[in-house]
Design an enzyme around this catalytic site. Structure first.
Site, short mmCIF file in Angstrom:
data_model
loop_
_atom_site.label_atom_id
_atom_site.label_comp_id
_atom_site.label_asym_id
_atom_site.label_seq_id
_atom_site.Cartn_x
_atom_site.Cartn_y
_atom_site.Cartn_z
N ASP A 48 128.59 -12.97 75.03
CA ASP A 48 127.81 -13.75 74.06
C ASP A 48 127.34 -12.86 72.93
OD1 ASP A 48 125.84 -16.42 73.81
OD2 ASP A 48 124.91 -14.58 73.08
N TYR A 53 123.40 -10.97 64.98
CA TYR A 53 123.26 -9.70 65.68
C TYR A 53 123.93 -8.55 64.93
CZ TYR A 53 122.26 -12.77 69.70
OH TYR A 53 121.75 -13.73 70.56
N LYS A 82 127.53 -17.39 67.43
CA LYS A 82 126.57 -18.36 66.92
C LYS A 82 126.58 -18.39 65.40
CE LYS A 82 123.66 -17.06 70.80
NZ LYS A 82 124.20 -15.69 70.98
N HIS A 115 122.61 -21.43 65.90
CA HIS A 115 121.64 -20.45 66.41
C HIS A 115 120.21 -20.99 66.46
CE1 HIS A 115 121.33 -15.79 66.83
NE2 HIS A 115 120.53 -16.40 67.67
#
Length: 301
Positions: A48, A53, A82, A115
């Protein structure tokens, strides 16, 4: 079939999703690459990540190297990313998937998640995600950090029910109302921050149970997640910890132990809407992608 990292749950569209995986939040590209590679080598199939990120490139490199070294097939992996909040909207969502796939080095995602619900945009965003799903670029679509009112509004304007709702879920924040709604609508709940940081890991009741079974507090929490049917993606940058997090299939929690952990709940969220301004489309603040020194120069493309 015995419980293992190969164990799956069937999503509401028939796609099979692994029940335990690896998360990579707050991890740079180099570390993410090594963590993903180690995880896959040790039997993990669920990985994931997220554009926010800033490490999709590293995750992609880890997947590539693990496939080359282990011979595992891409189709046996379950890769989630996401949609970045700043990319929400119909046209921008359709464009954003291209960058995510390029950074990951993949031709499709197994799960694409919105997200956060950006107010004023998440309905149009979901329409675009439905289009991506119908076109086959993603095998399943889901949401993250949606409260019940926003989930109800989304469902009222959707043709595809989210397959997954990824929430902050751990012993001190158990989101009972959200999980009850997910269960009612056939949406699989997935936990981010499943270990709840130091507060949950240091809980006396959990550590008492851990001592009884000769396990760590983290392993007990992950087993508790498992027994409750929650898909879980603990983060670790250390190979030893990645392996330890998967060693939850050689012991069982009793009903009393499960109830004891259930009673740890404080409804204490680390992050929620009040922490941010960007969930309102008219707010003067925006979310930001994590930037790492080891990001490629063209990572946005």
């Amino acid at each position: 079939m015995p419980e293992s990292l190969k164990s799956t749950t069937e999503l509401n569209n028939g796609v099979m999703m692994p029940r335990l995986g690896l998360g990579v939040w707050k991890t740079d590209n180099s570390t993410a690459k090594n963590s993903v590679k180690n995880a896959i080598e040790h039997g993990y199939h669920l990985i994931d990540t997220a554009k926010q990120y800033g490490n999709e490139y590293g995750v992609g490199q880890g997947i590539k190297e693990a496939i080359a070294e282990t011979g595992i097939n891409r189709k046996d992996l379950f890769i989630t990313s996401k949609l970045y909040n700043g990319d929400q909207g119909y046209a921008t969502t359709l464009h954003a998937i291209k960058g995510t796939l390029k950074r990951l080095g993949l031709s499709y995602l197994d799960l694409y998640i919105m997200h956060w619900p950006v107010d004023g945009k998440y309905i149009d965003t979901w329409r675009a995600m439905e289009k991506l799903y119908h076109e086959g670029l993603v095998r399943a679509i889901g949401i993250s950090n949606f409260d019940v009112p926003r989930m109800k509004n989304l469902l009222a304007h959707s043709t595809v029910t989210p397959a997954v709702n990824q929430m902050e879920f751990n012993p001190i924040n158990q989101e009972k109302k959200v999980i009850a709604f997910d269960n009612w609508k056939g949406i699989q709940t997935e936990a981010w921050s499943p270990l709840g940081g130091g507060e949950a890991l240091g809980n006396k009741a959990i550590n008492k149970i851990a001592k009884k079974h000769g396990k760590s507090a983290a392993q007990v929490i992950l087993r508790w997640d498992w027994d409750r049917g929650i898909v879980t993606i603990p983060k670790s940058a250390h190979e030893k910890r990645i392996v330890q997090n998967s060693q939850i299939f050689d012991f069982q929690l009793t009903d009393d132990e499960i109830n004891a952990i259930n009673n740890v709940d404080q409804e204490k969220r680390a992050l929620w809407y009040d922490n941010f301004k960007w969930h309102s489309v008219n707010a003067p603040y925006t979310d930001e992608v994590d930037h790492w020194d080891d990001s490629p120069k063209d990572w946005k493309e």
